[in-house]
Design an enzyme around this catalytic site. Structure first.
Site, PDB file in Angstrom:
ATOM      1  N   GLY A 184       0.789  -1.235   0.000  1.00 15.34           N
ATOM      2  CA  GLY A 184       0.000   0.000   0.000  1.00 15.34           C
ATOM      3  C   GLY A 184       0.815   1.276   0.000  1.00 15.34           C
ATOM      4  O   GLY A 184       0.385   2.289  -0.532  1.00 15.34           O
ATOM      5  N   GLU A 205       3.663   4.887   5.762  1.00 14.57           N
ATOM      6  CA  GLU A 205       2.445   4.084   5.603  1.00 14.57           C
ATOM      7  C   GLU A 205       1.404   4.804   4.752  1.00 14.57           C
ATOM      8  O   GLU A 205       1.372   6.037   4.702  1.00 14.57           O
ATOM      9  CB  GLU A 205       1.835   3.766   6.977  1.00 14.57           C
ATOM     10  CG  GLU A 205       2.031   2.322   7.415  1.00 14.57           C
ATOM     11  CD  GLU A 205       1.192   1.318   6.613  1.00 14.57           C
ATOM     12  OE1 GLU A 205       0.965   1.505   5.400  1.00 14.57           O
ATOM     13  OE2 GLU A 205       0.774   0.320   7.213  1.00 14.57           O
ATOM     14  N   ASP A 232      -5.759   2.615   9.970  1.00 17.52           N
ATOM     15  CA  ASP A 232      -7.171   2.290  10.128  1.00 17.52           C
ATOM     16  C   ASP A 232      -7.399   1.968  11.605  1.00 17.52           C
ATOM     17  O   ASP A 232      -7.573   2.870  12.415  1.00 17.52           O
ATOM     18  CB  ASP A 232      -7.494   1.122   9.188  1.00 17.52           C
ATOM     19  CG  ASP A 232      -8.966   0.784   9.120  1.00 17.52           C
ATOM     20  OD1 ASP A 232      -9.796   1.631   9.472  1.00 17.52           O
ATOM     21  OD2 ASP A 232      -9.302  -0.338   8.703  1.00 17.52           O
ATOM     22  N   LYS A 276      -7.859   7.133   9.682  1.00 12.22           N
ATOM     23  CA  LYS A 276      -9.300   7.130   9.974  1.00 12.22           C
ATOM     24  C   LYS A 276      -9.469   7.180  11.486  1.00 12.22           C
ATOM     25  O   LYS A 276      -9.465   6.139  12.145  1.00 12.22           O
ATOM     26  CB  LYS A 276      -9.944   5.840   9.464  1.00 12.22           C
ATOM     27  CG  LYS A 276      -9.911   5.623   7.962  1.00 12.22           C
ATOM     28  CD  LYS A 276     -10.611   4.295   7.638  1.00 12.22           C
ATOM     29  CE  LYS A 276     -10.366   3.836   6.242  1.00 12.22           C
ATOM     30  NZ  LYS A 276     -10.879   2.468   6.007  1.00 12.22           N
ATOM     31  N   VAL A 333     -11.564   3.132   1.396  1.00 16.73           N
ATOM     32  CA  VAL A 333     -11.032   3.922   0.283  1.00 16.73           C
ATOM     33  C   VAL A 333     -10.025   3.123  -0.528  1.00 16.73           C
ATOM     34  O   VAL A 333      -9.422   2.165  -0.024  1.00 16.73           O
ATOM     35  CB  VAL A 333     -10.369   5.232   0.787  1.00 16.73           C
ATOM     36  CG1 VAL A 333     -11.406   6.161   1.385  1.00 16.73           C
ATOM     37  CG2 VAL A 333      -9.267   4.938   1.800  1.00 16.73           C
ATOM     38  N   ARG A 392      -4.966   0.014  -7.010  1.00 18.56           N
ATOM     39  CA  ARG A 392      -3.755   0.598  -6.419  1.00 18.56           C
ATOM     40  C   ARG A 392      -3.144   1.684  -7.320  1.00 18.56           C
ATOM     41  O   ARG A 392      -2.463   2.574  -6.845  1.00 18.56           O
ATOM     42  CB  ARG A 392      -2.684  -0.482  -6.207  1.00 18.56           C
ATOM     43  CG  ARG A 392      -2.986  -1.475  -5.102  1.00 18.56           C
ATOM     44  CD  ARG A 392      -1.734  -2.268  -4.784  1.00 18.56           C
ATOM     45  NE  ARG A 392      -1.994  -3.496  -4.036  1.00 18.56           N
ATOM     46  CZ  ARG A 392      -2.095  -3.563  -2.707  1.00 18.56           C
ATOM     47  NH1 ARG A 392      -1.980  -2.475  -1.983  1.00 18.56           N
ATOM     48  NH2 ARG A 392      -2.320  -4.723  -2.123  1.00 18.56           N
TER      49      ARG A 392
END
Ligand code: IMP
Ligand code: MG
Length: 185
Positions: free
Chosen positions: A48, A103, A107, A135, A157, A169
């Site tokens: 990610g 990162e 979350d 978040k 998201v 991605r």
């Protein structure tokens, strides 16, 4: 970006490509100032963080190094399992190094909380966190983030490195995936 995306899978673009770029300019300026007299190792969390690492690292002086870890706290769906496993470990020895974990998103905080503890235990001189997105409403564990891009609502998201079942991605922006696309996976 001249490429035309099919936007029908998204209910909203949350963070545009331009907004990401401007925010990374600010974050990078702070990081460069804070680490001006230190050797800095950026640790990206695959997959990610690939986009944020690439764009942040290009705003750094050439003595700044990159290394990568792959950990897993998620399956192919949208819910955290709470279990963190190392899939690929770092190449670098962290002894005495100043480490900045890069990162994509915080979350629940489970992944980063575990990762900061893990990297600290390897004898790093310092371990800090830079994250593009967070978040706040999803937090289960509190993770101190030194450099933060955006706080976002508690919605799933995709884009700019973030996937759903490995898709999306490559998007240059961050968008909210319509719930009907991921269903109740
Ligand atoms: P945490 O351990 O719950 O903080 O989850 C961290 C990881 O879950 C992130 O690094 C992402 O890979 C993934 N993740 C969390 N939220 C989302 C999301 O909204 N879209 C895509 N991936 C997410
Ligand atoms: Mg991730």
């Amino acid at each position: 970006m001249s490429f035309q995306y099919d936007m029908s899978d998204f209910s909203e673009v949350l963070v545009s490509e331009n907004a990401i770029g401007r925010k990374l300019d600010e974050m990078a300026a702070e990081i460069r100032a804070d680490y001006a007299d230190k050797d800095l190792l950026l640790v990206g969390v695959l997959k990610g963080a690939v986009m944020v690492m690439a764009d942040l690292a290009r705003r750094m002086p050439p003595a700044v190094q990159m290394d990568w870890m792959a950990v897993s706290s998620y399956g192919s769906g949208t819910k955290s399992s709470g279990v963190v496993r190392i899939l690929k470990d770092l190449d670098a020895d962290l002894t005495g190094r100043h480490v900045l974990i890069v990162e994509d998103i915080i979350d629940t905080g489970v992944t980063l909380s575990w990762l900061t503890g893990n990297l600290r235990s390897r004898g790093a001189a310092s371990v800090e966190v830079a994250a593009l997105l967070r978040k706040p409403a999803a937090a289960v564990v509190d993770v101190p983030v030194k450099y933060l891009g955006f706080d976002i609502p508690n919605q799933f998201v995709v884009g700019y490195g973030l996937d759903f079942a490995e898709d999306y991605r490559t998007l240059p922006f961050v968008a909210v995936l319509k719930p009907e696309v991921y269903g109740d996976k």
